[in-house]
Design a protein around this motif. Structure first.
Motif, PDB file in Angstrom:
ATOM      1  N   ARG A  53     -47.787  18.356   0.638  1.00 53.97           N
ATOM      2  CA  ARG A  53     -48.178  17.688   1.596  1.00 53.97           C
ATOM      3  C   ARG A  53     -47.851  18.339   2.721  1.00 53.97           C
TER       4      ARG A  53
ATOM      5  N   THR B 230     -48.582  11.360   7.700  1.00 54.07           N
ATOM      6  CA  THR B 230     -48.821   9.999   6.917  1.00 54.07           C
ATOM      7  C   THR B 230     -47.410   9.782   6.202  1.00 54.07           C
ATOM      8  N   ASP B 231     -46.910  10.611   5.609  1.00 52.00           N
ATOM      9  CA  ASP B 231     -45.464  10.516   5.003  1.00 52.00           C
ATOM     10  C   ASP B 231     -44.275   9.951   5.708  1.00 52.00           C
TER      11      ASP B 231
ATOM     12  N   VAL C 239     -45.099   6.394   6.100  1.00 48.70           N
ATOM     13  CA  VAL C 239     -45.037   5.682   4.933  1.00 48.70           C
ATOM     14  C   VAL C 239     -43.413   5.317   4.671  1.00 48.70           C
TER      15      VAL C 239
ATOM     16  N   ASP D  89     -53.182   8.806   7.864  1.00 45.94           N
ATOM     17  CA  ASP D  89     -54.372   8.147   7.060  1.00 45.94           C
ATOM     18  C   ASP D  89     -54.068   6.889   6.870  1.00 45.94           C
ATOM     19  N   TRP D  90     -54.406   6.075   7.417  1.00 49.66           N
ATOM     20  CA  TRP D  90     -54.028   4.667   7.397  1.00 49.66           C
ATOM     21  C   TRP D  90     -54.517   3.966   6.021  1.00 49.66           C
ATOM     22  N   ASP D  91     -55.728   4.555   5.369  1.00 53.39           N
ATOM     23  CA  ASP D  91     -56.161   3.757   4.028  1.00 53.39           C
ATOM     24  C   ASP D  91     -55.006   4.348   3.019  1.00 53.39           C
ATOM     25  N   GLU D  92     -54.527   5.492   3.354  1.00 50.41           N
ATOM     26  CA  GLU D  92     -53.408   6.041   2.203  1.00 50.41           C
ATOM     27  C   GLU D  92     -52.269   5.171   2.531  1.00 50.41           C
TER      28      GLU D  92
ATOM     29  N   GLU E  26     -52.229   1.765   0.797  1.00 48.43           N
ATOM     30  CA  GLU E  26     -52.391   1.821  -0.671  1.00 48.43           C
ATOM     31  C   GLU E  26     -50.712   2.131  -1.136  1.00 48.43           C
ATOM     32  N   ARG E  27     -50.149   2.961  -0.350  1.00 44.83           N
ATOM     33  CA  ARG E  27     -48.744   3.527  -0.863  1.00 44.83           C
ATOM     34  C   ARG E  27     -47.785   2.179  -0.452  1.00 44.83           C
TER      35      ARG E  27
END
Length: 205
Positions: free
Chosen positions: A125, A142-143, A146, A174-177, A180-181
């Motif tokens: 990624r 995103t990483d 997270v 990506d806030w949905d990701e 989830e994470r």
């Protein structure tokens, strides 16, 4: 490919949370470039992480650590490579990183970020960016988020620095990701909920 070299000391924003001088900024930048070049010579997958990865994506320049991610299975090889190249290698009590000393700057080499293991998926990624005129892999926005959120716990839950970073890079995430994470991590979930209440990010579905 983004050129992070445009974030100069005079025209780039520096995180205002801690007082820093131009000299220490230059020392960290020099350490970042030196260690990245040495990681390339080591021939193992790696990526710029932490505050400087966030900086590449648009956050203020950090005033603390320089971080790189690598796989746990490569850690000992990389440690010995740096020793052989004449760097001082430091082994802190934490078992998920070691440090390399470069001109007085401690650079963290981590194989877990916020308790999340570094793996090939993370590297797949990552994007390639020109950072201070050196091309290198950088973990995605995103990483970055997270890892930062997963580091929150009952002993470390100062949300202010995280807010500064997230406000700067939120559109690249990506806030949905993220949701989830971080599922099952209450401090991370609380931070996401705070972002929603502050209307920094849209509410999840």
């Amino acid at each position: 490919m983004e050129n992070a070299g445009s974030h100069g000391v005079g025209d780039g924003e520096v995180d205002a949370g801690v007082n820093a001088t131009a000299t220490t900024i230059e020392q960290r930048r020099t350490a970042l470039v030196r260690v990245a070049a040495e990681l390339k010579r080591a021939g193992v997958p790696f990526a710029l992480a932490g505050g400087y990865a966030a900086w590449v994506h648009g956050a203020p320049e950090p005033v603390h650590d320089v971080d790189f991610d690598l796989r746990a299975g490569d850690a000992e090889r990389v440690r010995e490579h740096f020793r052989g190249a004449g760097f001082e290698v430091l082994s802190p009590p934490e078992d998920w990183l070691f440090k390399v000393l470069s001109d007085g700057v401690e650079v963290d080499l981590l194989h877990r970020g916020g308790g999340v293991p570094v793996d090939d998926d993370l590297f797949s990624r990552a994007g390639r960016h020109e950072v201070l005129s050196v091309e290198m892999p950088v973990i995605g926005a995103t990483d970055v988020v997270v890892h930062k959120l997963c580091a929150f716990d009952e002993h470390t839950c100062d949300f202010a620095p995280g807010l500064r970073v997230v406000r700067s890079i939120r559109e690249a995430v990506d806030w949905d990701e993220v949701r989830e994470r971080v599922r099952g991590r209450p401090f991370a979930q609380a931070f996401v909920h705070l972002l929603e209440l502050l209307e920094v990010v849209p509410a999840g579905s």
